[in-house]
Design an enzyme around this catalytic site. Structure first.
Site, PDB file in Angstrom:
ATOM      1  CB  THR A 279       8.538  33.876  27.396  1.00  0.00           C
ATOM      2  OG1 THR A 279       8.182  34.778  26.351  1.00  0.00           O
ATOM      3  CG2 THR A 279      10.040  33.758  27.487  1.00  0.00           C
TER       4      THR A 279
ATOM      5  NE  ARG B 252       9.742  37.839  34.181  1.00  0.00           N
ATOM      6  CZ  ARG B 252       9.738  38.899  33.374  1.00  0.00           C
ATOM      7  NH1 ARG B 252       8.828  39.834  33.512  1.00  0.00           N
ATOM      8  NH2 ARG B 252      10.639  39.020  32.438  1.00  0.00           N
TER       9      ARG B 252
ATOM     10  CE1 TYR C 203      13.451  22.021  44.761  1.00  0.00           C
ATOM     11  CE2 TYR C 203      13.460  22.165  47.147  1.00  0.00           C
ATOM     12  CZ  TYR C 203      13.966  22.542  45.917  1.00  0.00           C
ATOM     13  OH  TYR C 203      14.992  23.450  45.851  1.00  0.00           O
TER      14      TYR C 203
ATOM     15  CG  ASP D  67      12.289  32.410  21.048  1.00  0.00           C
ATOM     16  OD1 ASP D  67      11.154  32.605  21.509  1.00  0.00           O
ATOM     17  OD2 ASP D  67      13.339  32.717  21.652  1.00  0.00           O
TER      18      ASP D  67
ATOM     19  CD  GLU E  55      14.065  18.176  42.993  1.00  0.00           C
ATOM     20  OE1 GLU E  55      13.030  17.829  43.596  1.00  0.00           O
ATOM     21  OE2 GLU E  55      15.057  18.706  43.537  1.00  0.00           O
TER      22      GLU E  55
ATOM     23  CE  LYS F 258       9.366  38.420  25.823  1.00  0.00           C
ATOM     24  NZ  LYS F 258       9.993  37.149  26.243  1.00  0.00           N
TER      25      LYS F 258
HETATM   26  N1  DSN Z   1      13.747  40.993  27.277  1.00  0.00           N
HETATM   27  C1  DSN Z   1      12.746  40.477  26.373  1.00  0.00           C
HETATM   28  C2  DSN Z   1      12.206  41.533  25.469  1.00  0.00           C
HETATM   29  O1  DSN Z   1      11.992  42.623  25.969  1.00  0.00           O
HETATM   30  O2  DSN Z   1      11.951  41.298  24.300  1.00  0.00           O
HETATM   31  C3  DSN Z   1      13.193  39.317  25.598  1.00  0.00           C
HETATM   32  O3  DSN Z   1      13.735  38.352  26.420  1.00  0.00           O
END
Ligand code: DSN
Length: 407
Positions: free
Chosen positions: A222, A231, A46, A196, A48, A225
């Site tokens: 994120t 993630r 942990y 984003d 925090e 991707k």
């Molecule tokens: N679910 C994602 C996508 O497939 O683009 C975006 O959050």
């Protein structure tokens, strides 16, 4: 593993991933090193708070880790530590975006962003998301004819609606976004500008897509991707916003950060900084362009006529096949895509008019233009039922065997 029930599911999923062609634009295959970091002892701790200001003892190495990952993230996008900060604690993209709004714009104010059915994202203020309940989305779309952003129209809406925040980026927009024009619009109406870049962050890092950092005040992404990490998510902000953003992430929205995921992000960022990754990013775009072009040659309508990035939308309804049916048919052949609305869709999101195709995962397997031609043929045959499902499945398996998933 002692738990045979879960182990069996892991093995089954491993086999599924290895024997199918993954064209889901937001998915990828992480390296064994990223998985090692994810499964490391950092999951036990942990932490925090922030480096050197924690609530629990025992965070010596956690502090070192978080600072290292922050430094790697800033360096990767050529950001000076004097001008920019990065928060590496968001659990994923949705809390990252929520944290930005929570930090910087009053509840009830307007968020101007691309509409979900035009290629935007749920967490950019869409009404079913908490971001659309606490704030009000002012949507912009794409031009009906070109299916690209019409920046004059965006300016017109911004002037009329006077939002508190303008967002660029989404989940299904295939073209390069003109960040300079978006920033000019934000400045004209005097609002904050956020990008984003979740979908194209890896392309930006690899030099295959323009960087938003020259123009944006805030950049969220994120990490799983095109960045090919675990993630999680990152929030980059100009210095003057970072204290508020840090407070919004913790204690505002989250508790203890997932330090094992942050370790995995660090490993991924290290990999992304290499020349090998630059070549990968360029190949992702070349593959998407080839796949779109080959599908067009076979009579399929590609939304906006092509792509500048890692993804594109196929208007399957144009040939009488709904997006849901197309996705199901392709899955039977071992080709994995997601159904997706297309701009000005008259059908519902649970069975829209198109599918979204992306090349990040296949490119990680080492596939290039030659394989994209084969895949376009397989997709076309499967959808038009011009050969048997078994034959397609066989060809898919052959390709998969030739390009194994890294484990
Ligand atoms: N679910 C994602 C996508 O497939 O683009 C975006 O959050």
């Amino acid at each position: 593993m002692k738990d045979k029930e879960i182990q069996k599911l892991i093995k089954n999923e491993e086999a599924r991933q290895s024997e199918t062609l993954n064209l889901i634009a937001s998915e990828n295959f992480v390296s064994p090193d990223v998985r090692e970091a994810l499964a490391s002892v950092f999951t036990n701790k942990y932490a925090e708070g922030y480096p050197h200001a924690r609530y629990y003892a025992g965070n010596t190495y956690i502090d070192e880790l978080e600072v290292l990952v922050q430094k790697r993230a800033l360096k990767l996008f050529d950001l000076s530590e004097k001008a920019w900060d990065v928060n590496v604690q968001p659990y994923s993209g949705s809390p990252a975006n929520l944290a930005v709004y929570h930090a910087l714009i009053p509840v009830g104010s307007k968020i101007m962003a691309m509409a979900l059915d035009m290629g935007g994202h749920l967490t950019h203020g869409y009404h079913v998301s908490v971001t659309g309940k606490l704030w009000k989305q002012v949507p912009y779309g794409v031009d009906k004819k070109t299916e690209r952003i019409n920046y004059d129209e965006v300016l017109k809406i911004a002037k009329k609606e006077k939002p508190a925040l303008l967002i660029a980026g989404g989940s299904a927009y295939a073209r390069i976004i003109d960040f300079k024009k978006m920033k000019k619009i934000a400045d004209t109406v005097g609002v904050l500008f956020m990008v984003d870049m979740s979908h194209f962050a890896g392309l930006v890092a690899g030099g295959a897509y323009p960087s938003p950092f020259v123009y944006a005040d805030i950049v969220t992404t994120t990490t799983h991707k095109t960045l090919r990490g675990p993630r999680a998510a990152l929030i980059f902000s100009k210095k003057k916003y970072s204290a508020q953003i840090n407070r919004a992430v913790f204690p505002g929205l989250q508790g203890g950060p997932h330090m094992n995921a942050i370790a995995g992000v660090g490993v991924a960022l290290g990999e992304v900084g290499t020349n090998q990754f630059k070549a990968y990013a360029r190949q992702v775009v070349k593959n998407a362009s080839m796949l779109a072009g080959e599908l067009k040659k076979r009579g399929w309508r590609v939304v906006s006529g092509g792509t500048d990035s890692h993804l594109f939308l196929l208007d399957t309804m144009k040939r009488g096949i709904s997006g849901g049916n197309a996705s199901d048919m392709l899955q039977c052949g071992g080709i994995i895509v997601n159904k997706n609305t297309i701009p000005y869709d008259t059908r519902k999101p649970n069975d829209p008019s198109g599918i979204r195709l992306g090349t990040p995962a296949l490119t990680t397997r080492g596939m290039k233009e030659k394989e994209m031609k084969i895949i376009a043929e397989l997709i076309s045959r499967m959808l038009l039922k011009t050969c048997s499902e078994a034959m397609i499945r066989g060809e898919v398996k052959k390709l998969c065997k030739k390009f194994p998933v890294r484990t």
